[in-house]
Design a protein around this motif. Structure first.
Motif, PDB file in Angstrom:
ATOM      1  N   GLU A  24     -25.824 -55.889  13.109  1.00  0.00           N
ATOM      2  CA  GLU A  24     -24.840 -55.113  12.350  1.00  0.00           C
ATOM      3  C   GLU A  24     -24.079 -54.144  13.257  1.00  0.00           C
ATOM      4  N   MET A  25     -24.782 -53.520  14.194  1.00  0.00           N
ATOM      5  CA  MET A  25     -24.107 -52.602  15.113  1.00  0.00           C
ATOM      6  C   MET A  25     -23.082 -53.325  15.977  1.00  0.00           C
ATOM      7  N   LEU A  26     -23.386 -54.548  16.371  1.00  0.00           N
ATOM      8  CA  LEU A  26     -22.429 -55.326  17.167  1.00  0.00           C
ATOM      9  C   LEU A  26     -21.167 -55.604  16.361  1.00  0.00           C
ATOM     10  N   VAL A  27     -21.354 -55.992  15.116  1.00  0.00           N
ATOM     11  CA  VAL A  27     -20.201 -56.289  14.259  1.00  0.00           C
ATOM     12  C   VAL A  27     -19.416 -55.010  13.954  1.00  0.00           C
ATOM     13  N   ARG A  28     -20.126 -53.911  13.725  1.00  0.00           N
ATOM     14  CA  ARG A  28     -19.442 -52.628  13.506  1.00  0.00           C
ATOM     15  C   ARG A  28     -18.577 -52.272  14.719  1.00  0.00           C
ATOM     16  N   ALA A  29     -19.129 -52.491  15.916  1.00  0.00           N
ATOM     17  CA  ALA A  29     -18.363 -52.212  17.138  1.00  0.00           C
ATOM     18  C   ALA A  29     -17.124 -53.102  17.204  1.00  0.00           C
ATOM     19  N   GLY A  30     -17.276 -54.362  16.849  1.00  0.00           N
ATOM     20  CA  GLY A  30     -16.132 -55.271  16.830  1.00  0.00           C
ATOM     21  C   GLY A  30     -15.044 -54.788  15.892  1.00  0.00           C
ATOM     22  N   MET A  31     -15.450 -54.285  14.752  1.00  0.00           N
ATOM     23  CA  MET A  31     -14.483 -53.810  13.753  1.00  0.00           C
ATOM     24  C   MET A  31     -13.784 -52.521  14.162  1.00  0.00           C
ATOM     25  N   GLN A  32     -14.283 -51.847  15.183  1.00  0.00           N
ATOM     26  CA  GLN A  32     -13.632 -50.629  15.668  1.00  0.00           C
ATOM     27  C   GLN A  32     -12.513 -50.921  16.667  1.00  0.00           C
ATOM     28  N   ALA A  33     -12.317 -52.179  16.986  1.00  0.00           N
ATOM     29  CA  ALA A  33     -11.303 -52.545  17.975  1.00  0.00           C
ATOM     30  C   ALA A  33      -9.900 -52.235  17.464  1.00  0.00           C
ATOM     31  N   PRO A  34      -8.977 -51.983  18.393  1.00  0.00           N
ATOM     32  CA  PRO A  34      -7.587 -51.830  17.971  1.00  0.00           C
ATOM     33  C   PRO A  34      -7.039 -53.189  17.535  1.00  0.00           C
ATOM     34  N   SER A  35      -6.064 -53.159  16.642  1.00  0.00           N
ATOM     35  CA  SER A  35      -5.401 -54.399  16.216  1.00  0.00           C
ATOM     36  C   SER A  35      -3.939 -54.101  15.913  1.00  0.00           C
ATOM     37  N   SER A  36      -3.141 -55.125  16.033  1.00  0.00           N
ATOM     38  CA  SER A  36      -1.709 -54.987  15.806  1.00  0.00           C
ATOM     39  C   SER A  36      -1.438 -54.497  14.387  1.00  0.00           C
ATOM     40  N   CYS A  37      -0.684 -53.407  14.274  1.00  0.00           N
ATOM     41  CA  CYS A  37      -0.361 -52.781  12.978  1.00  0.00           C
ATOM     42  C   CYS A  37      -1.627 -52.441  12.186  1.00  0.00           C
ATOM     43  N   ASN A  38      -2.737 -52.240  12.888  1.00  0.00           N
ATOM     44  CA  ASN A  38      -4.031 -51.931  12.278  1.00  0.00           C
ATOM     45  C   ASN A  38      -4.414 -52.948  11.194  1.00  0.00           C
ATOM     46  N   SER A  39      -4.052 -54.210  11.422  1.00  0.00           N
ATOM     47  CA  SER A  39      -4.311 -55.234  10.403  1.00  0.00           C
ATOM     48  C   SER A  39      -5.770 -55.668  10.321  1.00  0.00           C
ATOM     49  N   GLN A  40      -6.543 -55.481  11.393  1.00  0.00           N
ATOM     50  CA  GLN A  40      -7.962 -55.819  11.397  1.00  0.00           C
ATOM     51  C   GLN A  40      -8.211 -57.224  10.833  1.00  0.00           C
ATOM     52  N   PRO A  41      -7.641 -58.249  11.478  1.00  0.00           N
ATOM     53  CA  PRO A  41      -7.667 -59.597  10.909  1.00  0.00           C
ATOM     54  C   PRO A  41      -8.950 -60.383  11.152  1.00  0.00           C
ATOM     55  N   TRP A  42     -10.028 -59.708  11.532  1.00  0.00           N
ATOM     56  CA  TRP A  42     -11.242 -60.407  11.909  1.00  0.00           C
ATOM     57  C   TRP A  42     -12.206 -60.587  10.753  1.00  0.00           C
ATOM     58  N   GLU A  43     -12.960 -61.653  10.861  1.00  0.00           N
ATOM     59  CA  GLU A  43     -14.111 -61.923  10.007  1.00  0.00           C
ATOM     60  C   GLU A  43     -15.193 -62.471  10.924  1.00  0.00           C
ATOM     61  N   PHE A  44     -16.422 -62.448  10.463  1.00  0.00           N
ATOM     62  CA  PHE A  44     -17.541 -62.829  11.324  1.00  0.00           C
ATOM     63  C   PHE A  44     -18.480 -63.753  10.559  1.00  0.00           C
ATOM     64  N   ILE A  45     -18.966 -64.770  11.235  1.00  0.00           N
ATOM     65  CA  ILE A  45     -20.004 -65.640  10.694  1.00  0.00           C
ATOM     66  C   ILE A  45     -21.209 -65.456  11.611  1.00  0.00           C
ATOM     67  N   ILE A  46     -22.329 -65.039  11.037  1.00  0.00           N
ATOM     68  CA  ILE A  46     -23.547 -64.810  11.808  1.00  0.00           C
ATOM     69  C   ILE A  46     -24.429 -66.050  11.677  1.00  0.00           C
TER      70      ILE A  46
END
Length: 166
Positions: A24-46
């Motif tokens: 969960e901490m790894l995914v939380r860190a991923g979600m803190q990344a900058p993104s274009s127009c703050n769109s945060q277009p990521w999803e994760f499959i564990i």
């Protein structure tokens, strides 16, 4: 900066299972990344089932570490969430780097397996994981406890720095 200089790609893992809290901490860190127009277009499959890791490890010749990793984090770009679709690869790249750095912080090893934009790799992953058409399977990050202590090669090369005079 110390994490940046400690991070290395780890391709051999022990059999020790990484806790859900660390994943969960790894995914939380991923979600803190900058993104274009703050769109945060990521999803994760564990991925944690051995049979799924084995299938993914055979999808291309560089994917072998997936078989022995504790977990795989598949980073997926959601085209419906991206405000600037041509930038989605940069958004996901920043997300992946955050995950890799957090893995180092957690005492884990990790390696980024490239899938996108190589079409045959991407299609195999998309079909196997039943990823919808509006999503791009970008990469697989193998995560686990390192089998061996790895050394880090410092990559600073002054000859690659250029100054432009205006």
């Amino acid at each position: 900066m110390s994490l940046i200089f400690k991070r290395s790609s780890v391709r051999r893992f022990t059999s020790e299972v990484v806790s859900d809290e660390k994943i969960e901490m790894l995914v939380r860190a991923g979600m803190q990344a900058p993104s274009s127009c703050n769109s945060q277009p990521w999803e994760f499959i564990i991925i944690f089932k051995p049979e799924d890791k084995l299938v993914i490890s055979k999808m291309h010749k560089f994917a072998k570490p997936a078989a022995t990793a504790s977990h795989l984090i598949v980073t997926v770009g959601n085209l419906n969430e991206s405000k600037v679709i041509p930038m989605i690869e940069q958004d996901l790249g920043a997300c992946n780097e955050n995950i890799l750095l957090q893995a180092t912080h957690e005492g884990l090893g990790a390696v980024w397996l490239g899938f996108h934009p190589i079409e045959d790799r991407t299609l195999k992953l998309k079909e196997y994981l039943e990823i919808p058409d509006y999503c791009i399977p970008f990469s697989v990050i193998c995560v686990g406890y390192p089998k061996n202590k790895s050394s880090v090669n410092l990559r600073f090369d002054e000859s690659k720095i250029h100054f432009n005079k205006y």
